[in-house]
Scaffold this active site. Structure first.
Site, PDB file in Angstrom:
ATOM      1  N   CYS A   2       0.848  -1.181   0.000  1.00  0.00           N
ATOM      2  CA  CYS A   2       0.000   0.000   0.000  1.00  0.00           C
ATOM      3  C   CYS A   2       0.885   1.232   0.000  1.00  0.00           C
ATOM      4  O   CYS A   2       2.099   1.141   0.161  1.00  0.00           O
ATOM      5  CB  CYS A   2      -0.909   0.020   1.229  1.00  0.00           C
ATOM      6  SG  CYS A   2      -2.134  -1.319   1.278  1.00  0.00           S
ATOM      7  N   LEU A  54      -4.082  -1.600  -1.333  1.00  0.00           N
ATOM      8  CA  LEU A  54      -4.097  -2.908  -1.968  1.00  0.00           C
ATOM      9  C   LEU A  54      -4.776  -3.841  -0.980  1.00  0.00           C
ATOM     10  O   LEU A  54      -4.252  -4.110   0.099  1.00  0.00           O
ATOM     11  CB  LEU A  54      -2.686  -3.393  -2.272  1.00  0.00           C
ATOM     12  CG  LEU A  54      -2.571  -4.799  -2.879  1.00  0.00           C
ATOM     13  CD1 LEU A  54      -3.176  -4.826  -4.273  1.00  0.00           C
ATOM     14  CD2 LEU A  54      -1.120  -5.242  -2.926  1.00  0.00           C
ATOM     15  N   ASN A  78       0.797   0.632   6.008  1.00  0.00           N
ATOM     16  CA  ASN A  78       1.221  -0.245   4.923  1.00  0.00           C
ATOM     17  C   ASN A  78       1.912  -1.448   5.540  1.00  0.00           C
ATOM     18  O   ASN A  78       2.837  -1.287   6.338  1.00  0.00           O
ATOM     19  CB  ASN A  78       2.190   0.495   3.993  1.00  0.00           C
ATOM     20  CG  ASN A  78       2.863  -0.432   2.996  1.00  0.00           C
ATOM     21  OD1 ASN A  78       2.263  -1.391   2.515  1.00  0.00           O
ATOM     22  ND2 ASN A  78       4.122  -0.145   2.682  1.00  0.00           N
ATOM     23  N   GLY A  79       1.480  -2.655   5.177  1.00  0.00           N
ATOM     24  CA  GLY A  79       2.173  -3.835   5.672  1.00  0.00           C
ATOM     25  C   GLY A  79       1.252  -4.979   6.031  1.00  0.00           C
ATOM     26  O   GLY A  79       0.108  -5.056   5.575  1.00  0.00           O
ATOM     27  N   GLU A  80       1.768  -5.858   6.863  1.00  0.00           N
ATOM     28  CA  GLU A  80       1.012  -7.017   7.330  1.00  0.00           C
ATOM     29  C   GLU A  80       1.509  -7.395   8.721  1.00  0.00           C
ATOM     30  O   GLU A  80       2.711  -7.549   8.939  1.00  0.00           O
ATOM     31  CB  GLU A  80       1.182  -8.203   6.373  1.00  0.00           C
ATOM     32  CG  GLU A  80       0.351  -9.405   6.755  1.00  0.00           C
ATOM     33  CD  GLU A  80       0.464 -10.536   5.737  1.00  0.00           C
ATOM     34  OE1 GLU A  80      -0.036 -11.638   6.047  1.00  0.00           O
ATOM     35  OE2 GLU A  80       1.049 -10.321   4.662  1.00  0.00           O
ATOM     36  N   ASP A 101      -6.050  -6.212   9.970  1.00  0.00           N
ATOM     37  CA  ASP A 101      -4.943  -6.015  10.901  1.00  0.00           C
ATOM     38  C   ASP A 101      -4.704  -4.535  11.179  1.00  0.00           C
ATOM     39  O   ASP A 101      -4.064  -4.179  12.166  1.00  0.00           O
ATOM     40  CB  ASP A 101      -3.668  -6.702  10.403  1.00  0.00           C
ATOM     41  CG  ASP A 101      -3.240  -6.250   9.017  1.00  0.00           C
ATOM     42  OD1 ASP A 101      -4.040  -5.601   8.320  1.00  0.00           O
ATOM     43  OD2 ASP A 101      -2.105  -6.579   8.606  1.00  0.00           O
TER      44      ASP A 101
END
Length: 225
Positions: A2, A54, A78-80, A101
């Site tokens: 993202c 995204l 942005n991330g996971e 998340d």
């Protein structure tokens, strides 16, 4: 992947100007998030966030960003977060509106404050606006997998996922020759340097806090041998 962006003006400005600037930042990193885009601007004009999304975990519009919590916290992320399911259980399933998340980070910050990063396992770069305490809190994952760049000028503090998103706001688009020497030697720049004079990188495993115009950097983790 993202794209995140944000602005903390030196002095409050009109919502229209903030929205225009953030819209331009969103477009410059549109390729990072083809599924959705969002802009949040505080009604007082003293902070604003942008986001290109995204969709991966929660595909609904309820998980769109920037996301605001019931406590008034706002995040662009942005991330996971790999352990977000475990954190949901620890924080209380009944407290969540989405399955994302992103909301887990918000709830973690609400409970642990800046120490929330000690509980996160994953790859991430995010910024949270804490209106109650009047501060911006930013963080980058332990190994710097997700990017976070920032610059300052007389208009304020600007951050984004990519350097080119910040170039419209730097004093002068010029080469940082110390960073260039690093690149020729190592194929990357050392420390917070980039190839651009007025653009810095938030280092891995670091947080950045802005309150009343003061910037504080903190290292929250390092490898232990």
């Amino acid at each position: 992947m993202c794209g995140i962006s944000g602005i903390v003006p030196t002095e409050p400005i009109s919502q229209e100007i903030l929205h225009k600037w953030l819209g331009a930042m969103n477009e410059l990193q549109a390729h990072r998030g083809p599924d959705d885009k969002g802009i949040w601007v505080h009604q007082r004009g003293h902070v604003g966030f942008g986001h290109r999304r995204l969709t991966i975990i929660d595909l609904t519009t309820a998980a769109a960003q920037p996301m605001e919590s019931e406590a008034g916290l706002v995040i662009t992320y942005n991330g996971e977060i790999y352990n977000y399911i475990e954190l949901r259980a620890e924080l209380g399933e009944g407290n969540f509106r989405t399955t994302s998340d992103t909301e887990v980070i918000l709830q973690a910050y609400e409970k642990w404050g800046e120490d929330c990063v000690d509980h996160l396992r994953g790859m991430f770069a995010f910024a949270i606006w804490d209106e109650k305490n009047g501060k911006l809190f930013c963080a980058r994952d332990r190994f710097g997998i997700k990017p976070f760049y920032f610059t300052e000028n007389s208009d304020g503090f600007f951050f984004a996922s990519e350097i080119k998103t910040l170039l419209p706001f730097v004093r002068e688009v010029a080469t940082d020759y110390n960073g260039l020497k690093d690149y020729f030697a190592f194929q990357f720049t050392l420390g917070e340097k980039t190839l651009f004079r007025d653009v810095q990188e938030l280092l891995p495993a670091h947080t950045l806090t802005i309150k009343k115009g003061d910037i504080r950097l903190r290292k929250y983790w390092e490898v232990q041998y």
